[in-house]
Write an enzyme that holds these catalytic residues in place. Sequence first.
Site, PDB file in Angstrom:
ATOM      1  N   LYS A 114     -20.494  16.109   1.628  1.00  0.00           N
ATOM      2  CA  LYS A 114     -21.229  15.103   0.854  1.00  0.00           C
ATOM      3  C   LYS A 114     -20.582  13.726   1.000  1.00  0.00           C
ATOM      4  O   LYS A 114     -21.275  12.707   1.112  1.00  0.00           O
ATOM      5  CB  LYS A 114     -21.272  15.517  -0.620  1.00  0.00           C
ATOM      6  CG  LYS A 114     -22.088  14.579  -1.487  1.00  0.00           C
ATOM      7  CD  LYS A 114     -22.132  15.070  -2.932  1.00  0.00           C
ATOM      8  CE  LYS A 114     -22.925  14.103  -3.797  1.00  0.00           C
ATOM      9  NZ  LYS A 114     -22.974  14.544  -5.209  1.00  0.00           N
ATOM     10  N   ARG A 136       0.857  -1.180   0.000  1.00  0.00           N
ATOM     11  CA  ARG A 136       0.000   0.000   0.000  1.00  0.00           C
ATOM     12  C   ARG A 136       0.897   1.236   0.000  1.00  0.00           C
ATOM     13  O   ARG A 136       1.928   1.272   0.671  1.00  0.00           O
ATOM     14  CB  ARG A 136      -0.904   0.024   1.232  1.00  0.00           C
ATOM     15  CG  ARG A 136      -1.907   1.183   1.201  1.00  0.00           C
ATOM     16  CD  ARG A 136      -2.716   1.263   2.477  1.00  0.00           C
ATOM     17  NE  ARG A 136      -3.605   2.434   2.456  1.00  0.00           N
ATOM     18  CZ  ARG A 136      -4.204   2.929   3.518  1.00  0.00           C
ATOM     19  NH1 ARG A 136      -4.005   2.382   4.726  1.00  0.00           N
ATOM     20  NH2 ARG A 136      -4.979   3.991   3.416  1.00  0.00           N
ATOM     21  N   HIS A 137       0.514   2.240  -0.771  1.00  0.00           N
ATOM     22  CA  HIS A 137       1.310   3.470  -0.869  1.00  0.00           C
ATOM     23  C   HIS A 137       1.567   4.075   0.502  1.00  0.00           C
ATOM     24  O   HIS A 137       0.821   3.850   1.466  1.00  0.00           O
ATOM     25  CB  HIS A 137       0.605   4.498  -1.765  1.00  0.00           C
ATOM     26  CG  HIS A 137      -0.735   4.925  -1.238  1.00  0.00           C
ATOM     27  ND1 HIS A 137      -0.879   5.862  -0.228  1.00  0.00           N
ATOM     28  CD2 HIS A 137      -1.994   4.552  -1.573  1.00  0.00           C
ATOM     29  CE1 HIS A 137      -2.159   6.050   0.024  1.00  0.00           C
ATOM     30  NE2 HIS A 137      -2.859   5.258  -0.778  1.00  0.00           N
ATOM     31  N   GLU A 158      -6.886   3.397  -7.501  1.00  0.00           N
ATOM     32  CA  GLU A 158      -7.763   3.489  -6.341  1.00  0.00           C
ATOM     33  C   GLU A 158      -9.234   3.385  -6.764  1.00  0.00           C
ATOM     34  O   GLU A 158      -9.579   3.673  -7.922  1.00  0.00           O
ATOM     35  CB  GLU A 158      -7.521   4.839  -5.635  1.00  0.00           C
ATOM     36  CG  GLU A 158      -8.458   5.162  -4.496  1.00  0.00           C
ATOM     37  CD  GLU A 158      -8.315   4.250  -3.302  1.00  0.00           C
ATOM     38  OE1 GLU A 158      -8.704   3.068  -3.434  1.00  0.00           O
ATOM     39  OE2 GLU A 158      -7.847   4.715  -2.241  1.00  0.00           O
ATOM     40  N   ARG A 196       0.707   9.137  -5.886  1.00  0.00           N
ATOM     41  CA  ARG A 196       1.196   8.648  -4.599  1.00  0.00           C
ATOM     42  C   ARG A 196       1.755   7.223  -4.692  1.00  0.00           C
ATOM     43  O   ARG A 196       2.656   6.865  -3.927  1.00  0.00           O
ATOM     44  CB  ARG A 196       0.095   8.727  -3.541  1.00  0.00           C
ATOM     45  CG  ARG A 196      -1.219   8.022  -3.856  1.00  0.00           C
ATOM     46  CD  ARG A 196      -2.239   8.393  -2.796  1.00  0.00           C
ATOM     47  NE  ARG A 196      -3.567   7.819  -2.967  1.00  0.00           N
ATOM     48  CZ  ARG A 196      -4.531   8.350  -3.696  1.00  0.00           C
ATOM     49  NH1 ARG A 196      -4.304   9.467  -4.375  1.00  0.00           N
ATOM     50  NH2 ARG A 196      -5.721   7.775  -3.764  1.00  0.00           N
ATOM     51  N   ASN A 223      -4.503  11.229   3.218  1.00  0.00           N
ATOM     52  CA  ASN A 223      -4.622  10.470   4.462  1.00  0.00           C
ATOM     53  C   ASN A 223      -4.570  11.377   5.684  1.00  0.00           C
ATOM     54  O   ASN A 223      -5.140  11.073   6.730  1.00  0.00           O
ATOM     55  CB  ASN A 223      -3.498   9.429   4.573  1.00  0.00           C
ATOM     56  CG  ASN A 223      -3.572   8.342   3.528  1.00  0.00           C
ATOM     57  OD1 ASN A 223      -2.573   7.972   2.912  1.00  0.00           O
ATOM     58  ND2 ASN A 223      -4.770   7.806   3.315  1.00  0.00           N
TER      59      ASN A 223
END
Length: 323
Positions: free
Chosen positions: A172, A72-73, A161, A133, A79
């Site tokens: 939203k 995983r990046h 992703e 990323r 994040n």
Amino acid sequence: MTNHFSALHQASSQPVFRRKLYTSNSIKCCENPNVNFKPTDNNGLASFPEKRLATTSSTIKPPRPRRIILIRHGQSEGNVDESVYTRVADPKVTLTKKGLDEAEECGKMIREMVEEDGADDWKVYFYASPYRRTLETLRNLAKSFERSRIAGVREEPRLREQDFGNFQNREKMRIEKAYRARYGRFFYRFPEGESAADVYDRITGFRETLKSDIDIGRFQPPGEQSPNMNIVIVSHGLTLRVFLMRWYKWTVDQFEGLHNIGNGKMIVMERGYGGRYSLLMHHTKEELKKFGLTDEMLEDQEWQKRARPGELNYDWVDELHRL
């Protein structure tokens, strides 16, 4: 150029066959006495030796890679602050300083892991999501490998992703994620985006590509193929969970119980004693339980450690009982 075309033209004007006719064992094509083929075994391979060569070589498969390593990046700006997605396109979100360091540390861990095998001919081959990323993660973890150790790098859009829509409205998205929790994480589709089920469909296509690459030995040229190749897939949290779901044929309920691995962390599918890939070759049961694997899934991983490619685990899931 003229000479080449002339030679081609002259060659094409010459008779193709100059053979005497066969009698009792001849097969006449369309009742044309000038076109005859001698019957042979093996689907006519005796008449076409190049086909025999191709058939023979295709039955000897190259060695399967030692590992498929899912990364995983590293930590991204998104994040840390979700409002980033309101002004920066998701594919352009960058890593933080911490994320860059995580990626570099991950590369060191991969190198240490493969060197512990004690093999001299090991290499790595990278597949990566085209998002910024993930590419930044790839560049930084690749610092641990000299060029001679990198068999290849491929940007793979199907590893991107999950699509949440374009520029995201923070309020939203908060509401949409609440809806997702009620609806179900696998099937809920974000407006103008994707569901995890949509990601599953494209990951299925990628898995077939990867399987084909493994079967034909794309990672190394003939004569240099080694069982010590390591495939590294640099992608995103949900995408990697879906990849594992598709590979091991986990159910939707089992997927719902999984958690993202940490930023810059890896989960390792390692070739077992029979040739299949098992998570238990590298990870402990406790680690996999934290990731979300149930006792039933762990039992299957034990089977994967010893099974051969093509074998089926008939005790894996009693579907009628479970449903």
